[in-house]
Design an enzyme around this catalytic site. Structure first.
Site, PDB file in Angstrom:
ATOM      1  N   TYR A 141       0.816  -1.210   0.000  1.00  0.00           N
ATOM      2  CA  TYR A 141       0.000   0.000   0.000  1.00  0.00           C
ATOM      3  C   TYR A 141       0.856   1.270   0.000  1.00  0.00           C
ATOM      4  CZ  TYR A 141      -4.393  -2.466   0.907  1.00  0.00           C
ATOM      5  OH  TYR A 141      -5.508  -3.258   0.812  1.00  0.00           O
ATOM      6  N   ASP A 268      -5.310  -7.146   5.226  1.00  0.00           N
ATOM      7  CA  ASP A 268      -6.535  -6.794   4.492  1.00  0.00           C
ATOM      8  C   ASP A 268      -7.297  -8.085   4.143  1.00  0.00           C
ATOM      9  OD1 ASP A 268      -8.331  -5.208   2.915  1.00  0.00           O
ATOM     10  OD2 ASP A 268      -7.205  -5.760   1.119  1.00  0.00           O
TER      11      ASP A 268
HETATM   12  C1  IPM Z   1     -10.269  -2.112   3.755  1.00  0.00           C
HETATM   13  C2  IPM Z   1     -10.580  -1.844   2.313  1.00  0.00           C
HETATM   14  C3  IPM Z   1      -9.595  -0.806   1.773  1.00  0.00           C
HETATM   15  C4  IPM Z   1      -8.219  -1.406   1.844  1.00  0.00           C
HETATM   16  C5  IPM Z   1      -9.930  -0.277   0.382  1.00  0.00           C
HETATM   17  C6  IPM Z   1     -11.312   0.326   0.325  1.00  0.00           C
HETATM   18  C7  IPM Z   1      -8.906   0.691  -0.133  1.00  0.00           C
HETATM   19  O1  IPM Z   1     -10.527  -3.027   1.592  1.00  0.00           O
HETATM   20  O2  IPM Z   1     -10.336  -1.165   4.553  1.00  0.00           O
HETATM   21  O3  IPM Z   1      -9.976  -3.248   4.101  1.00  0.00           O
HETATM   22  O4  IPM Z   1      -7.769  -2.080   0.914  1.00  0.00           O
HETATM   23  O5  IPM Z   1      -7.564  -1.214   2.850  1.00  0.00           O
HETATM   24 MG    MG Z   2     -10.307  -4.756   2.831  1.00  0.00          MG
END
Ligand code: IPM
Ligand code: MG
Length: 372
Positions: A141, A268
């Site tokens: 990320y 995630d």
């Molecule tokens: C989460 C969601 C987010 C992420 C998205 C909406 C960017 O999947 O909060 O888990 O990937 O972190």
């Molecule tokens: Mg997520």
């Protein structure tokens, strides 16, 4: 003057529905708070070229905590197409506001409790009680991504001594690079947060989730830092699991796990898996927690097709509000809200569509209010 200033960020899609329901509950509890609305979401990308406008960033600098609903994100090409004509082609890049918020405010802990409340027809098994700690600012990320790959980067990679066979002699527009960046500091502090939580809440075990057998550099570093932290907590059992294997084991033996800690992307993924084991989208709540600020949200997306229909389950957001109360130090109110939610689930009089019923978002919130 109110005791707390809370930024209120409904976003779009069903974000507004679940946040309205959550306000009913907080107001019933007479939380002494001032709620300050913040603009965020798809409509601000379309109108202003920024889904997370500067005024909302400024607002977040002056609050005690924030509640966030949900927002719609679309793939790059679709996002570009929906931008107002004057802004198109200006090189604006759509990046998820929640990901930006996590990084900008260094909300490095993503805390996701996954508890099977008794009587929830969607529980995989009664009694599941898992807590996921997800690193929230780095890893895949980090936002260090290239497509097409700049020549300078291609040259550097080509000159390194280890032969990177995957893109040898490949034109730079024929591959893309997303960098996974994990720091010692980032790894250490999330694992420590998981162990501190385990200590405080009498949890018996912390499982470190990784894929260090393949992703040697970054996951290797994460695992090494995690092992160092674990040594400071001799009273808490620590085990390690590959991210793929844990997806099977979690489903097979959910009671063998307790607290799980993982780098961002694995966190995630496993937090969605764990949420599904305790009822799915309607039950997954999430806290993005830093030193100064914490932002609480349901883990689900904006489900635009249900927007404004007063249909979806607000429990994930209501449980996120419970986490906010805990974080603000309102432990009694937090516990009270959880008991009321749990009682409404058990009672089973009101069920939203995901739970097999036909009650509305508001009716679910009211069922919880009835126990407050
Ligand atoms: C989460 C969601 C987010 C992420 C998205 C909406 C960017 O999947 O909060 O888990 O990937 O972190
Ligand atoms: Mg997520």
């Amino acid at each position: 003057m109110s005791t707390y200033k809370i930024a209120w960020l409904p976003g779009d899609g069903i974000g507004k529905d679940v946040m309205d329901a959550t306000r009913l509950v907080l107001d019933r509890m007479h939380l002494d708070a001032e709620y300050l609305h913040g603009d965020i979401g798809w409509e601000f990308w379309c109108k202003e070229g920024d889904a997370f406008p500067q005024r909302t960033i400024d607002l977040l600098r002056h609050v005690d905590a924030a509640m966030f609903g949900a927002i719609t994100s679309k793939p790059v090409k679709a996002a570009e197409a929906e931008l107002i004509p004057e802004l198109r082609g200006k090189g604006l890049v759509y990046r998820s506001p929640i990901v930006r918020m996590r990084q900008m405010f260094d909300l490095y802990i993503c805390l996701r409790p996954c508890k099977a409340y008794a009587g929830n027809p969607l529980n995989l098994k009664e009694g599941i009680d898992l807590v996921v700690f997800r690193e929230n600012t780095e890893d895949l990320y980090a936002g260090v991504e290239f497509s097409p790959v700049p020549k300078e980067l291609a040259d550097v990679l080509g000159k390194l001594s280890r032969p990177f066979h995957v893109f040898k002699d490949m034109p730079t527009d024929q591959y893309a690079v997303s960098c996974k960046v994990n720091s010692k500091k980032g790894s250490e502090r999330i694992v420590r947060a998981a162990f501190e939580f385990a200590k405080k809440h009498n949890r018996r075990k912390v499982t470190i989730v990784h894929k260090a057998n393949v992703v040697r550099a970054t996951d290797g570093l994460f695992l090494e830092e995690a092992r160092k932290v674990a040594r400071d907590y001799p009273g808490i059992q620590c085990d390690e699991a590959n991210v793929d294997a844990i997806c099977m084991w979690l489903l097979k033996n959910p009671f063998s796990y307790d607290v799980l800690v993982a780098p961002n992307l694995y966190g995630d993924i496993i937090s969605d898996l764990a949420a599904q084991m305790v009822g799915g989208l309607g039950f997954g709540c999430s806290g993005n927690i830093g030193q100064q600020l914490a932002v609480f949200e349901p883990s689900h997306g904006s489900a635009p097709k249900y927007a404004g229909q007063n249909k979806v389950n607000p429990i994930a957001t209501i449980l996120a509000a419970k986490m906010m109360l805990d974080w603000l130090g309102e432990k009694e109110k937090g516990a009270h809200l959880e008991r009321a939610t749990s009682a409404a689930i058990k009672e089973g009089r009101v069920r939203t569509y995901d739970m097999g019923g036909s009650n509305s978002t508001t009716e679910m919130a009211e069922a919880i209010c009835a126990h407050l």
